[in-house]
Design a protein around this motif. Structure first.
Motif, PDB file in Angstrom:
ATOM      1  N   LEU A 268      19.655  -9.180  32.825  1.00 32.12           N
ATOM      2  CA  LEU A 268      18.668  -9.758  31.919  1.00 32.12           C
ATOM      3  C   LEU A 268      17.237  -9.522  32.385  1.00 32.12           C
ATOM      4  N   GLY A 269      17.068  -9.183  33.645  1.00 37.80           N
ATOM      5  CA  GLY A 269      15.716  -8.921  34.129  1.00 37.80           C
ATOM      6  C   GLY A 269      15.668  -8.891  35.640  1.00 37.80           C
ATOM      7  N   TYR A 270      14.448  -8.881  36.159  1.00 37.05           N
ATOM      8  CA  TYR A 270      14.274  -8.876  37.607  1.00 37.05           C
ATOM      9  C   TYR A 270      12.838  -9.272  37.955  1.00 37.05           C
ATOM     10  N   GLN A 271      12.658  -9.663  39.202  1.00 39.83           N
ATOM     11  CA  GLN A 271      11.332  -9.927  39.752  1.00 39.83           C
ATOM     12  C   GLN A 271      11.188  -9.088  41.009  1.00 39.83           C
ATOM     13  N   VAL A 272      10.050  -8.414  41.153  1.00 39.14           N
ATOM     14  CA  VAL A 272       9.871  -7.529  42.302  1.00 39.14           C
ATOM     15  C   VAL A 272       8.538  -7.809  42.978  1.00 39.14           C
ATOM     16  N   GLN A 273       8.604  -7.928  44.299  1.00 42.94           N
ATOM     17  CA  GLN A 273       7.423  -8.162  45.123  1.00 42.94           C
ATOM     18  C   GLN A 273       6.872  -6.825  45.591  1.00 42.94           C
ATOM     19  N   HIS A 274       5.731  -6.403  45.012  1.00 47.94           N
ATOM     20  CA  HIS A 274       5.053  -5.188  45.443  1.00 47.94           C
ATOM     21  C   HIS A 274       4.042  -5.541  46.534  1.00 47.94           C
ATOM     22  N   ASP A 275       3.326  -4.534  47.002  1.00 45.39           N
ATOM     23  CA  ASP A 275       2.343  -4.770  48.061  1.00 45.39           C
ATOM     24  C   ASP A 275       1.228  -5.713  47.611  1.00 45.39           C
ATOM     25  N   ASP A 276       0.759  -5.548  46.366  1.00 49.26           N
ATOM     26  CA  ASP A 276      -0.421  -6.293  45.929  1.00 49.26           C
ATOM     27  C   ASP A 276      -0.187  -7.220  44.742  1.00 49.26           C
ATOM     28  N   HIS A 277       1.038  -7.289  44.212  1.00 50.37           N
ATOM     29  CA  HIS A 277       1.311  -8.183  43.091  1.00 50.37           C
ATOM     30  C   HIS A 277       2.812  -8.392  42.927  1.00 50.37           C
ATOM     31  N   ILE A 278       3.153  -9.345  42.063  1.00 55.26           N
ATOM     32  CA  ILE A 278       4.549  -9.632  41.756  1.00 55.26           C
ATOM     33  C   ILE A 278       4.761  -9.416  40.261  1.00 55.26           C
ATOM     34  N   SER A 279       5.786  -8.656  39.919  1.00 58.24           N
ATOM     35  CA  SER A 279       6.116  -8.389  38.522  1.00 58.24           C
ATOM     36  C   SER A 279       7.424  -9.076  38.151  1.00 58.24           C
ATOM     37  N   TYR A 280       7.447  -9.614  36.945  1.00 55.60           N
ATOM     38  CA  TYR A 280       8.659 -10.219  36.392  1.00 55.60           C
ATOM     39  C   TYR A 280       8.965  -9.492  35.089  1.00 55.60           C
ATOM     40  N   VAL A 281      10.145  -8.897  35.010  1.00 58.18           N
ATOM     41  CA  VAL A 281      10.520  -8.065  33.866  1.00 58.18           C
ATOM     42  C   VAL A 281      11.711  -8.697  33.166  1.00 58.18           C
ATOM     43  N   LEU A 282      11.615  -8.777  31.834  1.00 60.04           N
ATOM     44  CA  LEU A 282      12.671  -9.388  31.044  1.00 60.04           C
ATOM     45  C   LEU A 282      13.221  -8.384  30.041  1.00 60.04           C
ATOM     46  N   ASN A 283      14.521  -8.150  30.083  1.00 59.85           N
ATOM     47  CA  ASN A 283      15.190  -7.322  29.079  1.00 59.85           C
ATOM     48  C   ASN A 283      15.525  -8.201  27.878  1.00 59.85           C
ATOM     49  N   GLU A 284      14.864  -7.945  26.756  1.00 62.67           N
ATOM     50  CA  GLU A 284      15.059  -8.805  25.586  1.00 62.67           C
ATOM     51  C   GLU A 284      16.229  -8.359  24.721  1.00 62.67           C
ATOM     52  N   SER A 285      16.561  -7.083  24.741  1.00 62.32           N
ATOM     53  CA  SER A 285      17.695  -6.580  23.957  1.00 62.32           C
ATOM     54  C   SER A 285      18.205  -5.295  24.585  1.00 62.32           C
ATOM     55  N   PHE A 286      19.420  -4.907  24.157  1.00 62.57           N
ATOM     56  CA  PHE A 286      20.095  -3.750  24.746  1.00 62.57           C
ATOM     57  C   PHE A 286      20.630  -2.830  23.654  1.00 62.57           C
ATOM     58  N   THR A 287      20.984  -1.620  24.086  1.00 65.89           N
ATOM     59  CA  THR A 287      21.671  -0.684  23.214  1.00 65.89           C
ATOM     60  C   THR A 287      22.651   0.109  24.072  1.00 65.89           C
ATOM     61  N   THR A 288      23.606   0.768  23.436  1.00 65.12           N
ATOM     62  CA  THR A 288      24.581   1.567  24.182  1.00 65.12           C
ATOM     63  C   THR A 288      24.532   3.020  23.741  1.00 65.12           C
ATOM     64  N   ALA A 289      24.863   3.899  24.671  1.00 64.87           N
ATOM     65  CA  ALA A 289      24.948   5.325  24.387  1.00 64.87           C
ATOM     66  C   ALA A 289      26.054   5.909  25.244  1.00 64.87           C
ATOM     67  N   ASN A 290      27.043   6.509  24.596  1.00 63.05           N
ATOM     68  CA  ASN A 290      28.184   7.111  25.276  1.00 63.05           C
ATOM     69  C   ASN A 290      28.841   6.132  26.256  1.00 63.05           C
ATOM     70  N   GLY A 291      28.934   4.870  25.853  1.00 64.95           N
ATOM     71  CA  GLY A 291      29.614   3.872  26.655  1.00 64.95           C
ATOM     72  C   GLY A 291      28.784   3.213  27.730  1.00 64.95           C
ATOM     73  N   LEU A 292      27.518   3.609  27.880  1.00 66.97           N
ATOM     74  CA  LEU A 292      26.645   3.033  28.896  1.00 66.97           C
ATOM     75  C   LEU A 292      25.631   2.098  28.251  1.00 66.97           C
ATOM     76  N   LEU A 293      25.312   1.016  28.952  1.00 68.12           N
ATOM     77  CA  LEU A 293      24.381   0.010  28.446  1.00 68.12           C
ATOM     78  C   LEU A 293      22.973   0.310  28.940  1.00 68.12           C
ATOM     79  N   PHE A 294      22.006   0.318  28.018  1.00 64.17           N
ATOM     80  CA  PHE A 294      20.612   0.600  28.362  1.00 64.17           C
ATOM     81  C   PHE A 294      19.694  -0.452  27.743  1.00 64.17           C
TER      82      PHE A 294
END
Length: 256
Positions: free
Chosen positions: A200-226
């Motif tokens: 559903l998402g992730y949070q990553v601590q970089h050198d100079d900031h923190i990012s929080y990423v949220l996956n709001e929706s998904f799709t599939t292609a050839n059986g893989l989730l993206f």
């Protein structure tokens, strides 16, 4: 004759054991058993490791909008991404248009080059181009990318994000000083749905900031989730959102 049968049985058992060792699970290197179980489920939810490793190419369109801290749009572009895994050995092509100029980044194992209107552009550093390519390919490869060598994985328990989403937390620590295949010292917290194990998402601590990423929706292609729609926020050390940094849309996936 009896001795021969015993010896033959021993050799057969040895060969079977060696064969099984050769086919050992890539998850076995994860020392934290709870992290191992979580990643196994996450990979399965994303389509399975066998399906991922059998891919030859991934092609998709990516819309990127970047905002400053005041909410003003810094840039908005459609990008065409093409990742070739075999037989050319990891070729990456990213193309886009800006102010009537045609841009292209081409990367392989040797390095990365940028072109403007098909002319080589030397104004951007090689390291900057490589970071762009690594970032683009990394996020589209999650959660499979977490099986790379040297990644220190641990289970972070459960938490609630976005006020109501119950997730399992997987912590991933990267150490560029100890591992050549790591490009930074980032610390990641990845959030997987506690029921179906979608990322559903992730949070990553970089050198100079923190990012929080949220996956709001998904799709599939050839059986893989993206990912389909994704948002990225700048957050403080307490995880509180400061401002919306970016919005992404991914579409027209082609996977072979």
């Amino acid at each position: 004759m009896k001795y021969f049968l015993i010896l033959f049985s021993t050799l057969l058992l040895t060969c079977q054991t060696e064969t099984e060792d050769d086919k050992s699970s890539p998850y076995e290197k994860i020392e934290d058993i709870y992290a191992r179980h979580l990643l196994e489920n996450a990979v399965q939810a994303a389509g399975g490791l066998e399906k991922w490793e059998s891919k030859k190419t991934i092609i998709f369109q990516k819309y990127v909008v970047l905002y400053d801290s005041a909410g003003n749009t810094e840039q908005a572009t459609w990008q065409a991404h093409e990742y070739i895994y075999t037989p050319q050995q990891n070729i990456v092509k990213i193309t886009w248009e800006k102010e009537d100029q045609q841009y292209k980044i081409v990367a392989d194992k040797v390095g990365a080059m940028r072109y403007v209107n098909e002319q080589e552009d030397t104004t951007t550093s090689t390291q900057s181009l490589q970071n762009t390519v690594l970032s683009a390919t990394f996020v589209i490869s999650l959660p499979f990318k977490l099986l790379d060598g040297g990644v220190q994985l641990s289970h972070g328990g459960q938490k609630v994000i976005e006020d109501s989403l119950q997730v399992e937390v997987l912590k991933a620590v990267y150490n560029a000083e100890a591992h050549e295949n790591h490009s930074n010292q980032d610390i990641w917290e990845l959030y997987f749905d506690a029921k179906d194990y979608k990322m559903l998402g992730y949070q990553v601590q970089h050198d100079d900031h923190i990012s929080y990423v949220l996956n709001e929706s998904f799709t599939t292609a050839n059986g893989l989730l993206f990912p389909h729609l994704r948002k990225s926020y700048r957050v403080n050390e307490q995880g509180e959102k400061l401002f919306l940094r970016a919005e992404y849309e991914y579409k027209d996936y082609e996977v072979e």
